[in-house]
Design a protein around this motif. Structure first.
Motif, PDB file in Angstrom:
ATOM      1  N   LYS A   1      43.886  -9.233 -29.175  1.00 62.90           N
ATOM      2  CA  LYS A   1      43.716 -10.658 -29.439  1.00 62.90           C
ATOM      3  C   LYS A   1      44.076 -10.979 -30.881  1.00 62.90           C
ATOM      4  O   LYS A   1      44.490 -12.074 -31.200  1.00 62.90           O
ATOM      5  N   SER A   2      43.918  -9.980 -31.757  1.00 61.69           N
ATOM      6  CA  SER A   2      44.206 -10.171 -33.177  1.00 61.69           C
ATOM      7  C   SER A   2      45.705 -10.260 -33.410  1.00 61.69           C
ATOM      8  O   SER A   2      46.479  -9.549 -32.798  1.00 61.69           O
ATOM      9  N   LYS A   3      46.116 -11.097 -34.298  1.00 64.21           N
ATOM     10  CA  LYS A   3      47.528 -11.229 -34.647  1.00 64.21           C
ATOM     11  C   LYS A   3      47.810 -10.647 -36.029  1.00 64.21           C
ATOM     12  O   LYS A   3      48.920 -10.683 -36.510  1.00 64.21           O
ATOM     13  N   THR A   4      46.770 -10.094 -36.685  1.00 66.72           N
ATOM     14  CA  THR A   4      46.924  -9.646 -38.065  1.00 66.72           C
ATOM     15  C   THR A   4      47.285  -8.176 -38.189  1.00 66.72           C
ATOM     16  O   THR A   4      47.600  -7.710 -39.267  1.00 66.72           O
ATOM     17  N   GLY A   5      47.232  -7.412 -37.117  1.00 66.83           N
ATOM     18  CA  GLY A   5      47.480  -5.981 -37.199  1.00 66.83           C
ATOM     19  C   GLY A   5      46.194  -5.193 -37.292  1.00 66.83           C
ATOM     20  O   GLY A   5      46.177  -3.995 -37.118  1.00 66.83           O
ATOM     21  N   ASP A   6      45.050  -5.876 -37.542  1.00 65.69           N
ATOM     22  CA  ASP A   6      43.778  -5.184 -37.585  1.00 65.69           C
ATOM     23  C   ASP A   6      43.074  -5.388 -36.249  1.00 65.69           C
ATOM     24  O   ASP A   6      42.385  -6.371 -36.037  1.00 65.69           O
ATOM     25  N   TYR A   7      43.280  -4.466 -35.346  1.00 66.42           N
ATOM     26  CA  TYR A   7      42.733  -4.559 -34.002  1.00 66.42           C
ATOM     27  C   TYR A   7      41.394  -3.830 -33.891  1.00 66.42           C
ATOM     28  O   TYR A   7      40.770  -3.830 -32.843  1.00 66.42           O
ATOM     29  N   HIS A   8      40.933  -3.206 -34.968  1.00 68.81           N
ATOM     30  CA  HIS A   8      39.756  -2.357 -34.892  1.00 68.81           C
ATOM     31  C   HIS A   8      38.513  -3.097 -34.402  1.00 68.81           C
ATOM     32  O   HIS A   8      37.646  -2.496 -33.788  1.00 68.81           O
ATOM     33  N   GLY A   9      38.421  -4.391 -34.663  1.00 61.40           N
ATOM     34  CA  GLY A   9      37.284  -5.161 -34.183  1.00 61.40           C
ATOM     35  C   GLY A   9      37.268  -5.283 -32.676  1.00 61.40           C
ATOM     36  O   GLY A   9      36.238  -5.568 -32.078  1.00 61.40           O
ATOM     37  N   GLU A  10      38.409  -5.077 -32.027  1.00 60.71           N
ATOM     38  CA  GLU A  10      38.483  -5.171 -30.570  1.00 60.71           C
ATOM     39  C   GLU A  10      38.133  -3.863 -29.890  1.00 60.71           C
ATOM     40  O   GLU A  10      37.907  -3.815 -28.697  1.00 60.71           O
ATOM     41  N   MET A  11      38.129  -2.789 -30.654  1.00 59.29           N
ATOM     42  CA  MET A  11      37.751  -1.495 -30.104  1.00 59.29           C
ATOM     43  C   MET A  11      36.231  -1.407 -30.168  1.00 59.29           C
ATOM     44  O   MET A  11      35.608  -1.908 -31.087  1.00 59.29           O
ATOM     45  N   SER A  12      35.630  -0.773 -29.188  1.00 59.76           N
ATOM     46  CA  SER A  12      34.178  -0.621 -29.172  1.00 59.76           C
ATOM     47  C   SER A  12      33.850   0.849 -28.959  1.00 59.76           C
ATOM     48  O   SER A  12      34.698   1.637 -28.550  1.00 59.76           O
ATOM     49  N   SER A  13      32.597   1.212 -29.229  1.00 62.76           N
ATOM     50  CA  SER A  13      32.219   2.603 -29.005  1.00 62.76           C
ATOM     51  C   SER A  13      32.285   2.931 -27.517  1.00 62.76           C
ATOM     52  O   SER A  13      32.543   4.068 -27.149  1.00 62.76           O
ATOM     53  N   THR A  14      32.098   1.937 -26.656  1.00 61.00           N
ATOM     54  CA  THR A  14      32.219   2.183 -25.224  1.00 61.00           C
ATOM     55  C   THR A  14      33.641   2.622 -24.892  1.00 61.00           C
ATOM     56  O   THR A  14      33.852   3.631 -24.225  1.00 61.00           O
ATOM     57  N   LEU A  15      34.623   1.880 -25.391  1.00 63.82           N
ATOM     58  CA  LEU A  15      36.019   2.247 -25.156  1.00 63.82           C
ATOM     59  C   LEU A  15      36.380   3.498 -25.943  1.00 63.82           C
ATOM     60  O   LEU A  15      37.003   4.416 -25.423  1.00 63.82           O
ATOM     61  N   GLY A  16      35.970   3.565 -27.201  1.00 61.35           N
ATOM     62  CA  GLY A  16      36.347   4.680 -28.067  1.00 61.35           C
ATOM     63  C   GLY A  16      35.749   6.008 -27.663  1.00 61.35           C
ATOM     64  O   GLY A  16      36.316   7.054 -27.938  1.00 61.35           O
ATOM     65  N   LEU A  17      34.587   5.993 -27.004  1.00 60.47           N
ATOM     66  CA  LEU A  17      33.945   7.231 -26.571  1.00 60.47           C
ATOM     67  C   LEU A  17      34.133   7.498 -25.084  1.00 60.47           C
ATOM     68  O   LEU A  17      34.405   8.619 -24.683  1.00 60.47           O
ATOM     69  N   CYS A  18      33.989   6.481 -24.261  1.00 63.12           N
ATOM     70  CA  CYS A  18      34.056   6.682 -22.813  1.00 63.12           C
ATOM     71  C   CYS A  18      35.462   6.990 -22.329  1.00 63.12           C
ATOM     72  O   CYS A  18      35.651   7.860 -21.484  1.00 63.12           O
ATOM     73  N   TRP A  19      36.453   6.283 -22.847  1.00 64.59           N
ATOM     74  CA  TRP A  19      37.810   6.507 -22.364  1.00 64.59           C
ATOM     75  C   TRP A  19      38.241   7.965 -22.524  1.00 64.59           C
ATOM     76  O   TRP A  19      38.654   8.591 -21.553  1.00 64.59           O
ATOM     77  N   PRO A  20      38.129   8.566 -23.732  1.00 66.13           N
ATOM     78  CA  PRO A  20      38.585   9.960 -23.843  1.00 66.13           C
ATOM     79  C   PRO A  20      37.763  10.929 -22.997  1.00 66.13           C
ATOM     80  O   PRO A  20      38.285  11.874 -22.445  1.00 66.13           O
ATOM     81  N   THR A  21      36.458  10.695 -22.884  1.00 65.24           N
ATOM     82  CA  THR A  21      35.625  11.648 -22.155  1.00 65.24           C
ATOM     83  C   THR A  21      35.719  11.473 -20.645  1.00 65.24           C
ATOM     84  O   THR A  21      35.473  12.420 -19.908  1.00 65.24           O
ATOM     85  N   LEU A  22      36.087  10.288 -20.171  1.00 67.01           N
ATOM     86  CA  LEU A  22      36.227  10.080 -18.727  1.00 67.01           C
ATOM     87  C   LEU A  22      37.668  10.240 -18.244  1.00 67.01           C
ATOM     88  O   LEU A  22      37.914  10.743 -17.164  1.00 67.01           O
ATOM     89  N   GLN A  23      38.622   9.792 -19.025  1.00 65.46           N
ATOM     90  CA  GLN A  23      40.013   9.783 -18.605  1.00 65.46           C
ATOM     91  C   GLN A  23      40.697  11.138 -18.777  1.00 65.46           C
ATOM     92  O   GLN A  23      41.471  11.542 -17.941  1.00 65.46           O
ATOM     93  N   LEU A  24      40.423  11.823 -19.873  1.00 65.03           N
ATOM     94  CA  LEU A  24      41.159  13.058 -20.161  1.00 65.03           C
ATOM     95  C   LEU A  24      40.695  14.293 -19.389  1.00 65.03           C
ATOM     96  O   LEU A  24      41.521  14.996 -18.832  1.00 65.03           O
ATOM     97  N   PRO A  25      39.400  14.619 -19.342  1.00 70.92           N
ATOM     98  CA  PRO A  25      38.994  15.885 -18.710  1.00 70.92           C
ATOM     99  C   PRO A  25      39.490  16.105 -17.278  1.00 70.92           C
ATOM    100  O   PRO A  25      39.870  17.214 -16.954  1.00 70.92           O
ATOM    101  N   PRO A  26      39.521  15.102 -16.388  1.00 67.45           N
ATOM    102  CA  PRO A  26      39.999  15.388 -15.026  1.00 67.45           C
ATOM    103  C   PRO A  26      41.463  15.862 -14.979  1.00 67.45           C
ATOM    104  O   PRO A  26      41.854  16.525 -14.041  1.00 67.45           O
ATOM    105  N   THR A  27      42.251  15.529 -15.997  1.00 65.47           N
ATOM    106  CA  THR A  27      43.662  15.904 -15.963  1.00 65.47           C
ATOM    107  C   THR A  27      43.935  17.199 -16.719  1.00 65.47           C
ATOM    108  O   THR A  27      45.074  17.652 -16.747  1.00 65.47           O
TER     109      THR A  27
END
Length: 184
Positions: A95-121
């Motif tokens: 949503k950010s147009k400034t290049g600073d997208y870090h506010g859109e990332m959350s610990s849910t996405l930052g922690l859950c995605w790698p631990t749920l998406q990567l191990p099965p593969t």
């Protein structure tokens, strides 16, 4: 030119992390690096080669639009020494147009995605290597450490609850230092 010198604690922490990584590799663990870069639909590279003998409208003239213009996308992916991990790509418009997208990332996405998406593969055991972005960690009750505003009685309770021995005649600052040394 002025260069900021790294603190001794930071250097020692990095050396410890590199040793742990080396130990994990010797134990046969697969190391997966996860990062979340961004790009715009009209990115420009500062070191890009441009065939200036061609007109700017030519297909061989490769200069793109000015940096920061166009829609911003965030890409999350995992990679190993053998390349990108299959099905590990997550790409979404920011949503950010400034290049600073870090506010859109959350610990849910930052922690859950790698631990749920990567191990099965991937084959286990594996080690995930993440940068120190705030959304790659989550403060829990177990990981909270007393601060400089914490009262002496609370420091004593924290040390006792974590089964950390402390001298009963210690000052508040000595107790705080002991808490920080034993931070989870």
């Amino acid at each position: 030119m002025y260069l900021k010198k790294e603190s001794l604690d930071f250097v020692c922490h990095r050396v410890g992390a590199l040793r742990a990584l080396q130990r994990h590799r010797k134990e046969g663990r697969q190391v997966v690096y996860v990062d979340d870069p961004w790009f715009t639909t009209r990115m420009q590279h500062n070191k890009e080669w441009v065939d200036t003998s061609q007109p700017a409208t030519s297909a061989t003239y490769s200069c793109q639009g000015p940096p920061g213009k166009g829609e911003l996308f965030v890409v999350v992916a995992g990679g190993t020494e053998h390349g990108f991990v299959n099905y590990s790509f997550l790409c979404f418009p920011a949503k950010s147009k400034t290049g600073d997208y870090h506010g859109e990332m959350s610990s849910t996405l930052g922690l859950c995605w790698p631990t749920l998406q990567l191990p099965p593969t991937l084959d286990e055991p594996l080690v995930l290597v993440l940068d120190n972005a705030p959304y790659h960690s989550q403060l829990t009750e177990e990981s909270r450490c007393p601060t400089s505003a914490t009262k002496k009685a609370e420091l004593v309770n924290w040390l006792a609850s974590h089964r950390i021995p402390f001298p009963h005649h210690a000052t508040r600052l000595e107790l705080l230092q002991l808490c920080r040394k034993n931070r989870p």
